[in-house]
Scaffold this motif. Structure first.
Motif, PDB file in Angstrom:
ATOM      1  N   LEU A   7      54.690  49.096  32.972  1.00  0.00           N
ATOM      2  CA  LEU A   7      53.464  49.420  32.927  1.00  0.00           C
ATOM      3  C   LEU A   7      52.959  49.125  31.385  1.00  0.00           C
ATOM      4  O   LEU A   7      51.384  48.703  31.937  1.00  0.00           O
ATOM      5  CB  LEU A   7      53.849  50.891  31.349  1.00  0.00           C
ATOM      6  N   ARG A   8      52.568  48.068  30.230  1.00  0.00           N
ATOM      7  CA  ARG A   8      51.909  48.297  29.401  1.00  0.00           C
ATOM      8  C   ARG A   8      51.106  46.852  29.899  1.00  0.00           C
ATOM      9  O   ARG A   8      50.177  47.103  29.950  1.00  0.00           O
ATOM     10  CB  ARG A   8      52.383  48.341  28.341  1.00  0.00           C
ATOM     11  N   PHE A   9      52.449  46.161  30.946  1.00  0.00           N
ATOM     12  CA  PHE A   9      51.105  44.886  30.993  1.00  0.00           C
ATOM     13  C   PHE A   9      49.879  44.738  32.066  1.00  0.00           C
ATOM     14  O   PHE A   9      49.177  44.546  32.032  1.00  0.00           O
ATOM     15  CB  PHE A   9      52.481  44.571  31.674  1.00  0.00           C
ATOM     16  N   VAL A  35      46.564  57.842  34.612  1.00  0.00           N
ATOM     17  CA  VAL A  35      47.216  58.605  35.098  1.00  0.00           C
ATOM     18  C   VAL A  35      48.633  58.478  35.367  1.00  0.00           C
ATOM     19  O   VAL A  35      48.811  57.209  36.020  1.00  0.00           O
ATOM     20  CB  VAL A  35      46.185  59.195  36.524  1.00  0.00           C
ATOM     21  N   LEU A  36      49.627  59.470  35.679  1.00  0.00           N
ATOM     22  CA  LEU A  36      51.156  59.280  36.013  1.00  0.00           C
ATOM     23  C   LEU A  36      51.143  60.265  37.198  1.00  0.00           C
ATOM     24  O   LEU A  36      51.712  61.570  37.312  1.00  0.00           O
ATOM     25  CB  LEU A  36      51.912  59.303  35.180  1.00  0.00           C
ATOM     26  N   VAL A  66      44.611  48.484  34.530  1.00  0.00           N
ATOM     27  CA  VAL A  66      45.263  49.517  36.097  1.00  0.00           C
ATOM     28  C   VAL A  66      44.571  50.294  35.311  1.00  0.00           C
ATOM     29  O   VAL A  66      44.854  51.215  33.802  1.00  0.00           O
ATOM     30  CB  VAL A  66      45.771  49.532  36.611  1.00  0.00           C
ATOM     31  N   ASP A  67      43.940  51.698  35.792  1.00  0.00           N
ATOM     32  CA  ASP A  67      43.768  53.608  35.748  1.00  0.00           C
ATOM     33  C   ASP A  67      45.200  53.920  35.974  1.00  0.00           C
ATOM     34  O   ASP A  67      44.477  55.461  35.936  1.00  0.00           O
ATOM     35  CB  ASP A  67      42.854  53.239  36.704  1.00  0.00           C
ATOM     36  N   GLY A  68      46.672  53.371  36.053  1.00  0.00           N
ATOM     37  CA  GLY A  68      47.539  54.286  36.062  1.00  0.00           C
ATOM     38  C   GLY A  68      48.432  53.811  36.831  1.00  0.00           C
ATOM     39  O   GLY A  68      48.393  52.757  37.871  1.00  0.00           O
ATOM     40  N   PHE A  69      50.349  54.940  37.429  1.00  0.00           N
ATOM     41  CA  PHE A  69      50.459  54.484  38.551  1.00  0.00           C
ATOM     42  C   PHE A  69      51.136  55.588  39.023  1.00  0.00           C
ATOM     43  O   PHE A  69      51.203  56.618  39.289  1.00  0.00           O
ATOM     44  CB  PHE A  69      52.182  54.295  37.804  1.00  0.00           C
ATOM     45  N   MET A 121      51.223  56.236  28.944  1.00  0.00           N
ATOM     46  CA  MET A 121      49.947  56.417  29.243  1.00  0.00           C
ATOM     47  C   MET A 121      49.487  56.987  28.052  1.00  0.00           C
ATOM     48  O   MET A 121      47.555  56.247  28.482  1.00  0.00           O
ATOM     49  CB  MET A 121      50.407  57.498  30.366  1.00  0.00           C
ATOM     50  N   ASP A 122      49.301  57.465  27.642  1.00  0.00           N
ATOM     51  CA  ASP A 122      49.037  58.314  26.860  1.00  0.00           C
ATOM     52  C   ASP A 122      47.992  57.390  25.715  1.00  0.00           C
ATOM     53  O   ASP A 122      46.699  57.253  25.576  1.00  0.00           O
ATOM     54  CB  ASP A 122      49.371  59.581  26.500  1.00  0.00           C
TER      55      ASP A 122
END
Length: 580
Positions: free
Chosen positions: A208-210, A271-272, A216-219, A259-260
């Motif tokens: 996620l961190r990578f 965003v998740l 990127v703006d989310g997953f 994410m936060d």
């Protein structure tokens, strides 16, 4: 002077009450791209990142706020990218990391957020982690779910339990090298990661961190309920691993913290979005709580899982209202009509209902979600057994593959009437193009007087309206086959949506079921199979509606909003000071 003071006071009171701003994702349309089928830039018959970049202007044109890409990571493609062999690299089939960076840059120019698919439940069996785990490497031994199996009284070793794979067949495969069974809730080439191992948890957080550090703006998180399996030694009458476990909800909370943190670091919400099927109560758990937030939103699949072409207006109303009743504690609703795993709307229902169902997805409270091609009403494509590529379809066999395959909704986007529908310069594509592309394509719909594309654009434009973004909803069955709902907000326009799901013309009393509706309603947007025109005013107490016809009405008598924009406030103050 007293007049001046009163006018200034009035204007100050009105202008000093701005509505709270909603975050970008709460009002957005999220658009899913299945990369293999969106646009092929190099003529190999498979879509790629450069192709997506070429077509970002289309997404801007139709009002998309965020684009979600199905997996583009390095993969043997046993499940077309959902079997990942390197979570931090781009598969050469789609391009290079430079191509991805260019896509991010271009998307930023169009103010389109980029969302990646995060596949945490499993990896490919060709991932370095699994190869080392199978070799009992001390650092990776417990990265996956391994088990010795059960030994019968005759000494035969068998699978640990009777769990079945989502794709059909046992969820356990024996590995000859390690001499143990490994769990795979999907394809055997997709071994399940072991989230009871803290090293796995941290490794996936690093994924996620990578990508967040890449920009990127989310997953969108794949197959969330499968993360934790619970006890393995269970009775053979249990045929699937339990889902929606407490540990799974907690894992989502941990991801949300990342994410936060990155939202603060980079300025702007990351965003998740979560893929989870289950009961309404099961799904609500993925929102978390105010003190321990989970995903920004789990996808709402109720319009797929609980509704079909035989459903009545009352069925629709019940499903929608039950979901809306759960939108408490700051939760944001969302509406999903289709994706790469479910048949297209035009085929699951009928083509004539495409506009009406898009009215539901984009005008009910909350987030709208669109699968690529739904904006032009694309339909499923027939696939022969020889053309079948989906492992779920292949596992079903030649007699039943059409019931199981997801290939039908994954065929190439229909851009125009040229070779391969403008998807590729090659006549040979990874899945066949629907033969109806000659008539059903984006270019033709842009040129047509009426089209799904043009209706879709009107909907996304209407989503900018305060009533649609913040207003309340009243949903009701107007008859057995006619569904209606209103969107209302004090001092703003009222909108009324009416959809005939049935095969007969009906006359309905909209006002009786939806009391806030005025006597006269003016057509604002209408589906392409309507004989009416925008601007026509009709009676709400005796509305005649044809089969599959759909309308968005506006109250013709609403007054102008009392919430004044700042620019108008300045003009009024200047006028008062100068002339009063």
């Amino acid at each position: 002077m007293r007049t001046l003071w009163c006018l200034v006071s009035l204007v100050t009171i009105v202008a000093a009450q701005p509505r709270a701003e909603l975050d970008w994702w709460q009002t957005a349309v999220f658009y899913q791209i299945y990369p293999r089928s969106f646009r092929d830039s190099d003529g190999d018959g498979i879509g790629d990142l450069k192709g997506i970049t070429e077509k970002l202007e289309h997404l801007k044109d139709i009002g998309v706020g965020g684009v979600w890409l199905s997996p583009i990571f390095k993969s043997p493609m046993a499940d077309f990218g959902y079997d990942i062999s390197d979570f931090q690299n781009i598969d050469a089939m789609f391009g290079t990391m430079e191509d991805f960076d260019n896509l991010l840059e271009k998307a930023k120019e169009f103010d389109i957020k980029v969302i990646l698919d995060f596949v945490p439940n499993h990896s490919s069996d060709e991932h370095e982690w699994f190869v080392k785990s199978a070799q009992n490497d001390v650092d990776y031994s417990d990265f996956y779910v391994w088990h010795d199996g059960k030994v019968l009284t005759n000494g035969t070793r068998v699978r640990p339990n009777n769990w079945q794979s989502v794709f059909g067949g046992p969820a356990w495969t024996f590995h000859g090298g390690r001499q143990q069974y490994y769990l795979h809730q999907f394809d055997p080439k997709q071994p399940d990661l072991n989230y009871s191992n803290p090293l796995v948890v941290e490794a996936m957080k690093d994924v996620l961190r990578f990508w967040l550090d890449k920009g990127v703006d989310g997953f969108r998180v794949d197959a969330v309920p499968h993360l934790f399996e619970g006890p393995i030694d269970v009775d053979d009458s249990v045929t699937s691993a339990p889902q929606h476990r407490p540990e799974t909800y907690e894992m989502v909370v941990q991801w949300r913290k990342i994410m936060d943190e990155k939202s603060v670091q980079y300025g702007g919400t990351k965003v998740l979005m979560l893929e989870a099927y289950g009961s309404v109560d099961d799904i609500m758990g993925y929102y978390g709580t105010p003190s321990a937030p989970g995903g920004h939103f789990p996808f709402n699949f109720r319009l797929i899982s609980d509704i079909d072409k035989s459903s009545s207006a009352e069925d629709f109303s019940t499903v929608i209202n039950e979901y809306l009743e759960h939108m408490t504690d700051g939760r944001t609703a969302n509406w999903v009509l289709g994706n790469h795993d479910k048949h297209r709307v035009a085929s699951r229902f009928v083509p004539e209902l495409v506009d009406g169902l898009n009215f539901l997805a984009h005008l009910l409270p909350g987030i709208g979600v669109t699968y690529n091609g739904e904006e032009i009403g694309m339909e499923n494509t027939f696939i022969t057994w020889e053309q079948c590529r989906d492992p779920q379809g292949i596992n079903a066999g030649p007699e039943h593959y059409l019931e199981a395959t997801r290939d039908l909704e994954r065929t190439p986007f229909q851009w125009d009437s040229s070779t391969s529908a403008g998807f590729s310069s090659s006549e040979s594509t990874w899945l066949p193009v629907n033969p109806n592309y000659v008539e059903l394509n984006l270019e033709a719909q842009k040129a047509a007087e009426k089209s799904h594309y043009k209706v879709y654009k009107q909907l996304t434009e209407l989503r900018k309206n305060p009533t649609i973004q913040r207003g309340g909803a009243h949903v009701a069955a107007l008859s057995q086959n006619v569904l209606g709902f209103t969107r209302t907000l004090p001092d703003e326009d009222t909108y009324v949506v009416v959809i005939n799901l049935g095969d007969e013309m009906e006359v309905v009393d909209v006002k009786k079921a939806l009391s806030e509706v005025p006597d006269k309603i003016k057509i604002h947007i209408l589906g392409i199979n309507s004989r009416h025109m925008a601007g026509h005013t009709l009676s709400s107490s005796s509305l005649e509606i044809q089969p599959k016809e759909a309308f968005v009405f506006i109250d013709p008598g609403n007054s102008v909003s009392m919430i004044l924009p700042s620019s108008l406030f300045v003009l009024i103050v200047q006028f008062v000071i100068r002339y009063v």
